[in-house]
Write an enzyme that holds these catalytic residues in place. Structure first.
Site: not given
Ligand code: GLY
Length: 364
Positions: A121, A143, A185, A227, A237, A242, A246, A249, A253, A265
């Site tokens: 957990r 993430k 990025e 960031k 998010e 946040r 993206n 993205h 993707h 990526h």
């Molecule tokens: N790479 C996008 C984020 O961390 O939200």
């Protein structure tokens, strides 16, 4: 050394950036009262070059250490790899008093983060990113994910680390092609603020391509600062802030998935940014002049992107599986101006096809 702080609901955590910041690990473990049984998930190449420094910083504690050496790739970001990690953790009797230390690039960090967030957990985690992409993006913000079937990052959690140590020594041995892969990025961040960083990158794009480490350290700090500020406003998010991260993205993707993850990526993000800018134009959010200025930077790296030809219909279907899908409509993050990013925008199928067609025209 430079220090940033990420503010989250449960705790604040530091992001240390500089040459030799890895040597702060023992001090950090003491200061944050972290467990001293280490499960170190480390990239194969990084371990080859840095095993002595890694051992030096972990051995003083003289307690249990297990090294798991991974050859991480988008393909290995899977439930199978996770199962391997859980098996070793449980067979070696690692308990809740375990600190997982992830030393490697973005995919390794994503898997290690997922394992840390779920094993017993949740056990504490420290990220030590070693590629440009992981330094500027994936190691900060919590993430974690694995890919499932055709969908990238379909299964994952939000799980903040105890600290992020960005030691610029690691970048020295990173091949130039890995740096190029991280540029997507970096370029993305330049749209999120007022345009000054964009102009700077435009004039110094050669330094990036040539892997100028002094300049890269400035760029990493600038991106990490953006960031950290975004995560501090919207950790999970929820408010939407946040989601600006993206940008590009949804397309990226689909490009990655369509290539069976052969395209990296970062390169897919460069292509995805170009598509998002064309879609923004199609939806009349920006003028032709703005479009021209905005595609200039990603196109500087055109020769590295290597996007294979694609079928718009297939890409559209892949996008429909994207995790950001809601009510059968694909949502996009688009741009109105530098620092003015719009999230959750819908687009007609024909508008998406048109953006993809333009992307093909300029890239292939
Ligand atoms: N790479 C996008 C984020 O961390 O939200």
């Amino acid at each position: 050394m430079k220090k940033l702080t990420v503010k989250t609901a449960l705790d604040n955590y530091p992001v240390l950036i500089g040459v030799d910041v890895f040597n702060f690990l023992p001090q950090l473990i003491e200061e944050r009262n972290l467990p001293k049984r280490f499960f170190v998930i480390v990239d194969e190449n990084v371990f080859k070059h840095f095993s002595s420094i890694i051992n030096k910083n972990l051995n003083p504690f003289g307690t249990k250490i297990s090294f798991i050496i991974l050859k991480a790739s988008e393909k290995s970001k899977s439930l199978k790899t996770l199962q391997r990690l859980y098996t070793i953790l449980s067979e070696k009797n690692f308990g809740r008093d375990t600190l997982i230390v992830a030393i490697g690039g973005g995919t390794l960090g994503d898997i290690a983060g997922f394992a840390a967030s779920t094993y017993m957990r949740g056990v504490p985690l420290i990220h030590i990113p070693t590629t440009l992409l992981s330094c500027v993006d994936s190691s900060i913000g919590g993430k974690t994910a694995v890919n499932f079937k055709d969908a990238k990052n379909l299964i994952g959690t939000f799980y903040q680390p105890e600290a992020v140590l960005i030691d610029l020594n690691f970048l020295e041995t990173v091949p130039r092609k890995e740096i190029i892969s991280g540029l997507g990025e970096v370029v993305k961040y330049s749209y999120l603020t007022n345009g000054d960083f964009y102009e700077e990158l435009l004039s110094k794009s050669n330094k990036l391509i040539k892997k100028d480490l002094d300049y890269l350290s400035r760029v990493i700090y600038e991106c990490a600062k953006i960031k950290a500020a975004v995560i501090s406003k919207d950790e999970k998010e929820i408010s939407g802030v946040r989601k600006i991260l993206n940008f590009g993205h949804t397309f990226a993707h689909a490009f990655e998935s369509n290539s069976s993850y052969k395209i990296s990526h970062g390169k897919a993000v460069l292509a995805g940014i170009i598509s998002a800018i064309y879609l923004s134009r199609k939806k009349e959010l920006i003028s032709d002049n703005q479009l021209k200025r905005m595609v200039e930077l990603p196109l500087k790296f055109k020769s590295f992107i290597n996007l294979k030809d694609f079928d718009e219909k297939k890409l559209f279907n892949l996008m429909s599986y994207d995790k950001k899908r809601k009510d059968e409509k694909i949502k996009f993050v688009l741009i109105k101006n530098f620092g003015e990013i719009l999230v959750d925008l819908e687009a007609q199928r024909k508008e998406i096809h048109c953006a993809l067609k333009k992307t093909r025209e300029v890239l292939i």
